[in-house]
Design an enzyme around this catalytic site. Structure first.
Site, short mmCIF file in Angstrom:
data_model
loop_
_atom_site.label_atom_id
_atom_site.label_comp_id
_atom_site.label_asym_id
_atom_site.label_seq_id
_atom_site.Cartn_x
_atom_site.Cartn_y
_atom_site.Cartn_z
N HIS A 150 0.78 -1.38 0.06
CA HIS A 150 0.08 0.00 0.11
C HIS A 150 0.86 1.37 0.02
O HIS A 150 0.26 2.18 0.34
CB HIS A 150 -1.00 -0.11 1.21
N CYS A 185 10.91 3.52 -15.81
CA CYS A 185 11.97 4.38 -14.79
C CYS A 185 11.45 3.87 -13.09
O CYS A 185 12.08 3.22 -12.73
CB CYS A 185 11.87 5.78 -14.99
N GLY A 221 -0.64 -8.98 13.06
CA GLY A 221 -1.19 -7.95 13.33
C GLY A 221 -2.21 -7.60 12.08
O GLY A 221 -2.43 -6.46 11.70
N LEU A 270 -5.17 -10.55 17.16
CA LEU A 270 -6.23 -10.53 18.46
C LEU A 270 -7.59 -10.83 18.15
O LEU A 270 -8.24 -11.20 18.85
CB LEU A 270 -6.02 -9.14 19.33
#
Length: 427
Positions: A126, A139, A207, A236
């Site tokens: 991202h 490039c 995570g 979690l």
């Protein structure tokens, strides 16, 4: 985007396994890492929460609060000021030890590269808030800075930074690298992630709720279902991949602390690394020409100085009398460096040396960096220097190592003629 926030209480609730269960799973993971042929890690925002950077779909996540119409109440840290977490540094240790072959991240906070993780072994799906790239196909040169590249005030899909590529013959528009919703991922990063995910026989996700850009995980799941791969998920909250994985409900720092202990791998100290190149030459008119340039691990331009002070001193005099001082030196983006020309009377003798003091953006409270004195050649020959500087937030001090005349590209110097204010390359 708020619409991607968790919709049910089952998705939202956080789970915490007891220490004995976490330790048993950490032991299994450590054994898998030791025996794997190609270990790949996929990270999400949860790896950075202990640094003070908020996640997206946790109870205090960005999209969670936005979907609920609530304001944040807990304290957060700017990504520019955040320090890499234990988990970030543990991944550095695993990569340096030869276990971790590649890292795929959906994070944009820049903490993986700040931690010292090899830029050759990571795909940032991202983007990175500290990186801009050339928009010209073929490039795609990248430029880093110690600041956010995204321009304020632009539209959500406006990625132009107002700067241009400095690669010879290019001059393409530079764009920030952040990927927003409804935008295509950068092909280079996608290809890297696919290539290494297909090689993986073991993947650990850390995570991440695994809701977006998870096709790399899909590649490993295909192997898991054929009995030829293993997937571990450390999060979690529940994820869509839990049925195909060994799930570990514990903070990422806690898991990797156990894994390093079981593999007997020490945790490296976080030190901010800065590389500086210096070139010095006497011009035809005997004035002193100096170029200073920050670079990344590939010798590409990296702007991290706020300003520079340069002055000539006489090494034979105990007082090191200052002969010329230039502060707040402007940055020449076209040449990707700081450039200055000192008049002949600023360099009084063959015992003169150049003192360079760097002042940084200060996001981590870095003090000024005093580079070792640069001797000035009596014959005016071009001299190049490269410095590696390491800042420890724990001690608040810099450690500098210098190398003279190495094979790395030197900053380009431009010779200024008495007859003309223009310049021409020395090369």
């Amino acid at each position: 985007m708020a619409s991607t926030a968790h919709k049910t209480d089952k998705e939202m609730v956080e789970h915490f396994e007891d220490d004995e269960e976490v330790d048993a799973k950490a032991d299994l993971l450590a054994k898998q890492i030791a025996s794997s042929e190609y270990f790949v890690v996929f990270t999400g925002a949860g790896i950075s929460t202990s640094a003070g950077v908020p996640d997206f779909r946790g109870p205090q996540g960005v999209w969670t609060l936005k979907a609920q119409g609530k304001e944040r109440t807990d304290r957060t840290v700017s990504t520019l000021q955040a320090l890499p977490t234990f988990a970030h540094m543990a991944l550095v240790a695993l990569q340096r030890a030869g276990y971790l072959k590649f890292l795929i991240s959906s994070n944009t906070d820049g903490l993986h590269l700040r931690s010292g993780f090899s830029p050759d072994h990571i795909a940032e799906l991202h983007g990175n808030t500290n990186t801009e790239r050339c928009s010209v196909d073929g490039c795609e040169a990248e430029y880093k800075t110690d600041g956010h590249q995204r321009c304020a005030g632009g539209g959500v899909h406006d990625h132009g930074t107002g700067r241009f590529c400095t690669e010879p013959g290019c001059n393409g528009k530079l764009m920030d690298t952040i990927i927003n919703f409804n935008e295509n991922l950068w092909g280079k990063q996608v290809n890297l992630a696919y290539t290494h995910a297909k090689k993986a026989d073991l993947m650990l996700t850390l995570g991440s709720s695994l809701r977006v850009s998870t096709w790399a995980v899909d590649e490993v799941v295909k192997k898991v279902r054929r009995g030829k791969g293993h997937l571990f998920v450390c999060n979690l909250q529940i994820t869509p991949y839990d049925d195909d994985a060994t799930v570990i409900h514990t903070p990422t720092d806690a898991l990797l602390r156990r894994v390093l202990e079981k593999l007997d791998i020490p945790l490296p100290e976080f030190r901010l690394h800065r590389r500086i190149q210096v070139a010095v030459k006497r011009s035809r008119t005997k004035s002193l020409m100096v170029a200073v340039k920050g670079v990344d691990d590939h010798d590409r331009p990296y702007k991290f100085f706020k300003n520079l002070v340069m002055r000539c001193v006489d090494q034979e005099k105990e007082s090191a009398q200052t002969k010329a001082t230039l502060s707040r030196l402007p940055y020449n983006f076209r040449a990707n460096q700081y450039e200055v020309q000192l008049a002949n009377d600023a360099v009084p003798s063959s015992t003169s040396a150049l003192e360079i003091i760097g002042n940084f953006m200060g996001h981590l409270n870095e003090p000024d960096l005093h580079l070792p004195l640069v001797p000035l050649s009596p014959d005016g020959a071009l001299a190049t220097y490269q410095y590696s500087a390491y800042f420890s937030p724990a001690t608040g001090a810099w450690d500098v190592a210098a190398q003279v005349g190495d094979e790395s590209p030197a900053p380009s110097l431009h010779e200024v003629d008495d007859e003309s204010p223009g310049s021409c390359p020395l090369n």
